[in-house]
Design a protein around this motif. Sequence first.
Motif, mmCIF file in Angstrom:
data_model
loop_
_atom_site.group_PDB
_atom_site.id
_atom_site.type_symbol
_atom_site.label_atom_id
_atom_site.label_comp_id
_atom_site.label_asym_id
_atom_site.label_seq_id
_atom_site.Cartn_x
_atom_site.Cartn_y
_atom_site.Cartn_z
ATOM 1 N N THR A 1 -16.373 -20.805 25.058
ATOM 2 C CA THR A 1 -17.663 -21.269 25.592
ATOM 3 C C THR A 1 -17.553 -21.670 27.063
ATOM 4 O O THR A 1 -18.547 -21.669 27.782
ATOM 5 C CB THR A 1 -18.239 -22.448 24.766
ATOM 6 N N GLY A 2 -16.331 -21.993 27.519
ATOM 7 C CA GLY A 2 -16.134 -22.283 28.950
ATOM 8 C C GLY A 2 -16.477 -21.059 29.786
ATOM 9 O O GLY A 2 -17.031 -21.176 30.889
ATOM 10 N N ALA A 3 -16.170 -19.860 29.253
ATOM 11 C CA ALA A 3 -16.495 -18.616 29.974
ATOM 12 C C ALA A 3 -18.009 -18.478 30.133
ATOM 13 O O ALA A 3 -18.487 -17.891 31.111
ATOM 14 C CB ALA A 3 -15.917 -17.411 29.240
ATOM 15 N N MET A 4 -18.773 -19.022 29.179
ATOM 16 C CA MET A 4 -20.240 -18.957 29.289
ATOM 17 C C MET A 4 -20.721 -19.861 30.436
ATOM 18 O O MET A 4 -21.573 -19.458 31.227
ATOM 19 C CB MET A 4 -20.887 -19.370 27.966
ATOM 20 N N TYR A 5 -20.172 -21.091 30.514
ATOM 21 C CA TYR A 5 -20.552 -21.977 31.617
ATOM 22 C C TYR A 5 -20.120 -21.382 32.949
ATOM 23 O O TYR A 5 -20.840 -21.434 33.954
ATOM 24 C CB TYR A 5 -19.954 -23.386 31.415
ATOM 25 N N ARG A 6 -18.932 -20.778 32.953
ATOM 26 C CA ARG A 6 -18.448 -20.129 34.185
ATOM 27 C C ARG A 6 -19.354 -18.964 34.563
ATOM 28 O O ARG A 6 -19.604 -18.718 35.745
ATOM 29 C CB ARG A 6 -17.005 -19.640 33.984
ATOM 30 N N SER B 1 -11.350 -10.100 26.652
ATOM 31 C CA SER B 1 -11.158 -10.896 27.866
ATOM 32 C C SER B 1 -12.046 -10.409 29.012
ATOM 33 O O SER B 1 -11.916 -10.892 30.137
ATOM 34 C CB SER B 1 -9.685 -10.878 28.271
ATOM 35 N N THR B 2 -12.935 -9.450 28.744
ATOM 36 C CA THR B 2 -13.800 -8.931 29.813
ATOM 37 C C THR B 2 -15.164 -9.618 29.761
ATOM 38 O O THR B 2 -15.784 -9.713 28.703
ATOM 39 C CB THR B 2 -13.989 -7.406 29.647
ATOM 40 N N VAL B 3 -15.586 -10.116 30.924
ATOM 41 C CA VAL B 3 -16.867 -10.824 30.983
ATOM 42 C C VAL B 3 -17.788 -10.113 31.985
ATOM 43 O O VAL B 3 -17.417 -9.912 33.145
ATOM 44 C CB VAL B 3 -16.657 -12.299 31.401
ATOM 45 N N THR B 4 -18.965 -9.729 31.506
ATOM 46 C CA THR B 4 -19.947 -9.078 32.371
ATOM 47 C C THR B 4 -21.159 -9.997 32.475
ATOM 48 O O THR B 4 -21.626 -10.532 31.471
ATOM 49 C CB THR B 4 -20.365 -7.715 31.760
#
Length: 229
Positions: free
Chosen positions: A51-56, A89-92
């Motif tokens: 969920t940290g990746a969502m805030y980021r 691990s890929t974030v778009t």
Amino acid sequence: MSQEPQHQAFCAGDHLASEVLVVAIDGPAGSGKSTVAKRLAQRLGLEYLDTGAMYRSVAFAVMARVIDLVDAEAVVEVAKNSVIDIQDSTVTVDGVDATTQIRGPEVTRSVSTVAAIPGVRDVLRVRQRAWVIERGGGVLEGRDIGTAVFPEAQLKVYLSASSQVRAARRAGEVSALDYETVAADLAARDAADTTRQHDPLTQAPDALHLDTTDISIEEVVETLVARLS
Ligand code: DC
């Protein structure tokens, strides 16, 4: 996993069926959450959500749209309208590969400001619950999963570690930054995340607390698997 703006489709108060397995892992940066959550999810045959990746990702979208971080209303609009897609691990974000930049120093410095805005937390909390409902369970890691997002999770875990060990772990992951810079960033983020007014990082009263300073990731995962069996 595509996280389209769908905040109206689910209510954050929806109750999950008791057979849906949700594991909530919270703790500060460098406490081992991501590694533990990924391995535990594999062991349990569940999916994993960082969920940290969502805030980021929201912080990244705010910067990409050149919006002032102090304009909370505009930041909430970005959170509502941004399309965040996390696949392994890929974030778009809005169709742009943001995998590297969401871990970079600019996003890392601004993410706590974004995460302190209640409207942003409301939007992401609903998306996180929707993610679990769509999959029928999951392992989620963050700062408020056991306290605010899934207070009904079957297993709540709070991981901690000494600040020196956490900074050393993070410095090892981000090769471009030295230990002192990482330690200072971490201390600033710890302070912001634990003292913010809405959903600060804190241990849920019924969470299992494990200090990972001197124990291995494998030991932590085994302890959690044993708890669930
Ligand atoms: O886990 P991380 O360091 O990638 O998280 C980035 C920031 O996002 C962290 O400083 C606090 C915020 N965060 C949060 O407020 N709530 C969560 N559930 C996850 C992260």
